[in-house]
Design a protein around this motif. Structure first.
Motif, PDB file in Angstrom:
ATOM      1  N   GLU A  20       0.832  -1.208   0.000  1.00 38.70           N
ATOM      2  CA  GLU A  20       0.000   0.000   0.000  1.00 38.70           C
ATOM      3  C   GLU A  20       0.863   1.253   0.000  1.00 38.70           C
ATOM      4  N   LEU A  21       1.927   1.245   0.776  1.00 40.98           N
ATOM      5  CA  LEU A  21       2.818   2.402   0.831  1.00 40.98           C
ATOM      6  C   LEU A  21       3.420   2.712  -0.534  1.00 40.98           C
ATOM      7  N   LEU A  22       3.755   1.697  -1.299  1.00 40.95           N
ATOM      8  CA  LEU A  22       4.448   1.908  -2.572  1.00 40.95           C
ATOM      9  C   LEU A  22       3.492   2.065  -3.752  1.00 40.95           C
ATOM     10  N   GLY A  60      -0.264   1.707  -3.536  1.00 37.92           N
ATOM     11  CA  GLY A  60      -1.659   1.957  -3.244  1.00 37.92           C
ATOM     12  C   GLY A  60      -2.078   3.408  -3.422  1.00 37.92           C
ATOM     13  N   GLU A  61      -3.370   3.629  -3.328  1.00 39.20           N
ATOM     14  CA  GLU A  61      -3.928   4.968  -3.533  1.00 39.20           C
ATOM     15  C   GLU A  61      -3.597   5.898  -2.378  1.00 39.20           C
ATOM     16  N   THR A  62      -3.381   5.361  -1.182  1.00 36.43           N
ATOM     17  CA  THR A  62      -2.980   6.206  -0.056  1.00 36.43           C
ATOM     18  C   THR A  62      -1.466   6.251   0.095  1.00 36.43           C
ATOM     19  N   GLY A  63      -0.744   5.571  -0.794  1.00 33.08           N
ATOM     20  CA  GLY A  63       0.713   5.567  -0.753  1.00 33.08           C
ATOM     21  C   GLY A  63       1.294   6.398  -1.880  1.00 33.08           C
ATOM     22  N   LEU A  64       2.399   5.925  -2.434  1.00 33.98           N
ATOM     23  CA  LEU A  64       3.070   6.666  -3.506  1.00 33.98           C
ATOM     24  C   LEU A  64       2.354   6.517  -4.839  1.00 33.98           C
ATOM     25  N   GLY A  65       1.552   5.474  -4.993  1.00 39.91           N
ATOM     26  CA  GLY A  65       0.875   5.278  -6.272  1.00 39.91           C
ATOM     27  C   GLY A  65       1.828   4.958  -7.407  1.00 39.91           C
ATOM     28  N   TYR A  66       2.916   4.244  -7.097  1.00 40.83           N
ATOM     29  CA  TYR A  66       3.872   3.885  -8.153  1.00 40.83           C
ATOM     30  C   TYR A  66       3.165   3.056  -9.235  1.00 40.83           C
ATOM     31  N   SER A  67       3.505   3.352 -10.487  1.00 41.43           N
ATOM     32  CA  SER A  67       2.901   2.638 -11.614  1.00 41.43           C
ATOM     33  C   SER A  67       3.954   2.076 -12.563  1.00 41.43           C
ATOM     34  N   MET A  68       5.218   2.207 -12.190  1.00 42.36           N
ATOM     35  CA  MET A  68       6.303   1.696 -13.019  1.00 42.36           C
ATOM     36  C   MET A  68       7.259   0.883 -12.149  1.00 42.36           C
ATOM     37  N   GLY A  69       8.031   0.023 -12.782  1.00 46.06           N
ATOM     38  CA  GLY A  69       9.025  -0.760 -12.066  1.00 46.06           C
ATOM     39  C   GLY A  69      10.174  -1.115 -12.987  1.00 46.06           C
ATOM     40  N   ARG A  70      11.241  -1.572 -12.383  1.00 42.19           N
ATOM     41  CA  ARG A  70      12.422  -2.002 -13.135  1.00 42.19           C
ATOM     42  C   ARG A  70      12.967  -3.258 -12.461  1.00 42.19           C
ATOM     43  N   VAL A  71      13.471  -4.173 -13.270  1.00 38.25           N
ATOM     44  CA  VAL A  71      14.040  -5.393 -12.724  1.00 38.25           C
ATOM     45  C   VAL A  71      15.276  -5.764 -13.519  1.00 38.25           C
ATOM     46  N   GLU A 123      -1.162  -6.185  -8.866  1.00 38.24           N
ATOM     47  CA  GLU A 123      -2.516  -6.327  -8.339  1.00 38.24           C
ATOM     48  C   GLU A 123      -2.911  -5.120  -7.493  1.00 38.24           C
ATOM     49  N   LYS A 124      -2.003  -4.660  -6.651  1.00 37.68           N
ATOM     50  CA  LYS A 124      -2.296  -3.491  -5.815  1.00 37.68           C
ATOM     51  C   LYS A 124      -2.545  -2.251  -6.668  1.00 37.68           C
ATOM     52  N   LEU A 125      -1.725  -2.068  -7.687  1.00 38.03           N
ATOM     53  CA  LEU A 125      -1.880  -0.908  -8.573  1.00 38.03           C
ATOM     54  C   LEU A 125      -3.237  -0.927  -9.271  1.00 38.03           C
ATOM     55  N   ILE A 126      -3.605  -2.084  -9.809  1.00 40.00           N
ATOM     56  CA  ILE A 126      -4.856  -2.185 -10.559  1.00 40.00           C
ATOM     57  C   ILE A 126      -6.060  -1.967  -9.647  1.00 40.00           C
ATOM     58  N   THR A 127      -6.068  -2.620  -8.491  1.00 40.18           N
ATOM     59  CA  THR A 127      -7.223  -2.491  -7.600  1.00 40.18           C
ATOM     60  C   THR A 127      -7.326  -1.102  -6.981  1.00 40.18           C
TER      61      THR A 127
END
Length: 879
Positions: free
Chosen positions: A208-210, A212-223, A270-274
């Motif tokens: 949620e912190l990273l 979620g809507e009450t967190g940073l709302g991150y929508s990108m990632g790198r691996v 899943e967290k981002l989408i929901t």
């Protein structure tokens, strides 16, 4: 990143044993006394639970007043246009309850500071909300500050006010690409191990912190594809020498499954989408994942120089390939090169395709790949070097065709390294005559300065970002993406070192660089590790760094027999004991800004997390930057933002950018030490300050233009300092003002081409406009940009009226600036015209600042906000 950790020139948080902070000199604060009884009780309870902090630790801690909840909250104070109502009251945002750092310059403003924001002429149906995070009250994150609708601004203090202009009708690069794609971080093995060290409740909180809507709302990632330095050890998915068809490739990518990386990415998506799918904006999507390799399997790599000279296989045969993924031959790491017919390049391109397939089989879609992480750096960890021509051949003859055949929907990014050389690579590889160009979708950029000076990370290269964006504003390239793909602070963590001033400086550098990059036209920002342990690992080279979240499962409420370092961390305590481990949760919350709510779940949430949230949770995918600039004080108003009319010296505090390597630019004059220059007896323009560690610094305006940045920088006064003469200008522009030219004297160049001049940024300065961050260099003395200088020897300001005279910009004077000003702004309009608009104000100074926000709404309606921002604070206005 470009260099391993080092004690020299690095922002170490603290290398000494944990300190016991003494109370204020003089009478204790009221809050401190109120806390006393409660603290004693808590201390005994914690002692009974095995807490290592002693009662004396509590009683020696300095208290802070708190005006808001320490939890992550999305609630803000509202006002409605036209209703004239007041929001609920809150604490004074300019209160002086923060701990002064040693040798801190403290300048008391000579003018009254506003206590909240007031809004005039707000259009009917519009609202204004403002939230704030400030060092002076570190536990009050996203603190709502009340705004009040007023009929006029009579009685308001105007002396010393900055004018901030925001125009939501002036959208920057509105015809280019998709706008801002989002923000995110890297799913390294280190992040996955730390994430899974938390309890299930802690893992859910981290998600949620990273994302979620009450967190940073991150929508990108790198691996990372294969291992990187933030892994426990090196690994690949096919170690079979000569397996050109990759028949032994681990199609289950078992390491990434077993380490928890795959699970962490699935849960993030899943967290981002929901959380965000129901958002009123239309730019929200599933997780955009970027894959970057650090190194191919060792059998694909050329031997290192040391291996070619010294190492032999059993039986006496000289090595024909490297024995390790660490390090790289230069300027090409691959056996047989990257030209047509290279079996190893062909196998490496196939490796990309198989990796994408493997991730897809786990339900993870890859959005983009970068060809190579930091191709110019033969790092001591996993590495593979290329120059632009060699990378171009690999794309044109191998990777480009393979991805076009097997994964045409996956984007391909070049470079993935620092801003200094980004333009060189783009001009080469995106040239229409380059056979690689047709396969390229974008360019990855890192924020590091290179070399060993970590205090320059995020501080250089902004003009180059403008040039890179401008180079794509040609036919056929307007959809090219420029994406920030890596950024972090090194070495160690705030939790480990415990110096709040350095932690806040790190947070401010994050916010500054993000705002500056987006104003130039960058499409987003991906930081490095999402979560690390208390010392900033694990990293198999000991290259420990900071992250917004720190996993401390041993601090979770009810934790039993969990060691302070888990078995995957081998670095020990490279910079001394971990300060945060010796502080009680109550103290960490109120004195260090680390919320107790999350510490009880085993997570230390650090200040740079909240600074990031002021931007990322409100500037959503599809948003675009609009024109916003902190201008000069209004015409007819005496004084400047940080210098009232009665002051003899510039304000803002000691200049932490008076540092060798910093670019010199011009900005509206704010009356701060970042715009103070001593014209010394040698004819040098000298600057003074201190770095984040408190070390004094001095440097001078350089003699030479930087080869890659294209402007003057700060350099050592003795070795590379320019010596200048101030002479009357031949072009006085029919003005009563006596203008000067500033002529370089110790140069071999033609004297007629040795005048200090302004080089405007391309694209008219992006969202900042022409006044924001133009470069300075020496050149043609007949140029208008060399003709309109005014040197104020009393205040130390070097002022230019070039934009005022040449472009007719009223109140358009600019001052020679080390890096950028203390007070900054960024503004953004959403993808959906009915969504919220965002204004972010950042103050890096030791002084509070009054300002007036003059806003043009997207409909063309105008309204104003008069407010103030405390020292070392960030504010977000949601309109």
């Amino acid at each position: 990143m470009d260099a391993p950790k080092t004690n020299e020139g690095s922002p170490l948080i603290n290398s000494s044993a944990p300190r016991n902070d003494s109370a204020d000199n003089g009478k204790p604060s009221k809050v401190y006394l109120q806390r006393l009884c409660f603290v004693v009780v808590v201390a005994f309870l914690l002692a009974a639970a095995g807490e290592r902090a002693s009662i004396s630790d509590f009683l020696n801690e300095k208290g802070h007043s708190s005006a808001g909840s320490s939890t992550v909250s999305n609630h803000t104070s509202n006002i409605r246009g036209g209703d004239g109502s007041d929001a609920s009251s809150t604490a004074d945002p300019t209160s002086e309850n923060s701990t002064d750092v040693p040798n801190r310059h403290k300048h008391v403003p000579e003018y009254p500071m506003r206590q909240s924001c007031q809004v005039l002429d707000l259009p009917q149906g519009r609202s204004v909300r403002m939230i704030q995070t400030a060092k002076g009250d570190p536990s009050a994150h996203y603190n709502p500050i009340p705004c009040q609708s007023v009929l006029d601004f009579t009685g308001e203090a105007t002396s010393g006010s900055a004018e901030i202009d925001v125009d939501f009708t002036a959208v920057w690069n509105k015809d280019r690409g998709e706008g801002i794609l989002g923000f995110g971080g890297a799913f390294t093995e280190a992040s996955a191990l730390n994430f899974h060290s938390l309890s299930e409740a802690g893992q859910e909180a981290a998600m949620e912190l990273l994302f979620g809507e009450t967190g940073l709302g991150y929508s990108m990632g790198r691996v990372h594809m294969n291992s990187c330095d933030f892994c426990v050890k090196s690994y690949s998915f096919d170690d079979e020498d000569g397996d050109f068809q990759l028949e032994h490739f681990d199609s289950n990518v078992s390491h990434d499954v077993e380490s928890g990386m795959i699970n962490m990415m699935i849960r993030a998506n899943e967290k981002l989408i929901t959380s965000w799918q129901a958002s009123p904006t239309n730019g929200e999507q599933k997780l955009r994942l970027v894959v970057s390799p650090w190194s191919p399997p060792a059998w694909m790599k050329l031997p290192l120089p040391s291996e070619r000279n010294d190492l032999h296989q059993p039986g006496g045969h000289i090595m024909d390939h490297s024995r390790t993924m660490d390090g790289s031959a230069w300027p090409n790491c691959l056996r047989e090169g990257t030209g047509v017919g290279s079996r190893y390049s062909e196998a490496w391109a196939l490796y990309f395709s198989k990796f994408i397939d493997a991730y897809k089989n786990h339900g993870i879609d890859v959005w983009a790949v970068t060809v190579q992480n930091e191709p110019e750096f033969p790092a001591p960890w996993e590495a593979c070097t290329y120059n632009p021509d060699i990378e171009g051949d690999f794309i044109a003859f191998h990777l480009g065709p393979k991805l076009s055949e097997t994964h045409p929907d996956v984007k391909l990014f070049i470079f993935d390294h620092n801003k200094d050389h980004g333009l060189v690579w783009m001009l080469n590889l995106l040239d229409p005559n380059n056979p690689a160009a047709k396969y390229i979708d974008g360019t990855g950029i890192h924020w590091y300065a290179g070399g060993m000076d970590r205090l320059l990370d995020g501080a250089v290269g902004t003009p180059n970002m403008h040039k890179m964006v401008d180079s794509n504003n040609v036919v056929g390239r307007k959809n090219q993406i420029i994406l920030g793909t890596e950024a972090c602070h090194c070495p160690s963590t705030y939790y480990a070192g415990g110096d709040i001033s350095i932690a806040w400086a790190r947070a401010e550098r994050y916010a500054h660089t993000i705002l500056a990059d987006l104003a130039a036209g960058s499409n987003g920002w991906i930081e490095w590790n999402l979560i690390l342990d208390s010392v900033g690992g694990p990293n198999h080279l000991g290259n420990v760094c900071d992250a917004p979240l720190i996993a401390v499962p041993h601090r979770a409420k009810g934790a039993v027999s969990i060691p302070s370092q888990l078995n995957f961390e081998k670095a020990g305590h490279p910079f001394g004991p971990v300060v945060g481990d010796f502080k009680a949760p109550f103290v960490l919350q109120y004195d260090y800004g680390i919320p107790e709510k999350y510490l009880d779940l085993g997570i230390a949430v650090q200040p740079m997390y909240f600074y990031m949230g002021h931007i990322s949770r409100h500037v959503r995918p599809g948003a675009r930057p609009v024109h916003a600039i902190v201008g000069n004080s209004p015409v007819g108003v005496e004084g400047k933002t940080f210098m009232s009319v009665d002051q003899a010296t510039l304000g803002g505090g000691l200049n932490d950018l008076a540092r060798i390597g910093i670019e010199v630019t011009t900005w509206p004059c704010e009356g701060s030490t970042r715009q103070y220059w001593k014209y010394n007896e040698a004819g040098q323009f000298e600057v003074f300050g201190q770095d984040w560690l408190g070390n004094p610094t001095t440097s001078c305006l350089s003699i030479n233009t930087d080869q890659y940045f294209g402007g003057l920088t700060l350099e050592d006064c003795d070795a590379n300092g320019g010596m200048f003469a101030i002479k009357p200008s031949q072009n006085q522009a029919n003005s009563t003002v006596q203008y000067s030219q500033i002529v370089l004297q110790n140069s071999l160049s033609d004297p007629a081409h040795s005048c200090l001049m302004i080089q405007p940024l391309p694209g008219n300065g992006g969202a900042l406009g022409p006044l924001g961050g133009a470069q300075v260099l020496t050149g043609n003395c007949n140029s208008l940009s060399a003709s309109f200088w005014r040197v104020n020897l009393q205040t130390g300001e070097v002022i230019s009226d070039f934009f005022k005279v040449s472009q007719g910009i009223e109140n358009g004077e600019t001052c020679l600036t080390t890096g950028w000003p203390f007070l900054q702004v960024g503004a953004f309009t959403p993808a959906d015209s009915s969504g919220d608009r965002t204004i972010v104000v950042l103050n890096e100074a030791n002084d509070a600042a009054n300002f007036s926000l003059n806003v043009v709404d997207n409909t063309g309606s105008k309204f104003s906000i008069k407010s103030s921002i405390p020292e070392h604070a960030i504010q977000t206005y949601i309109v």
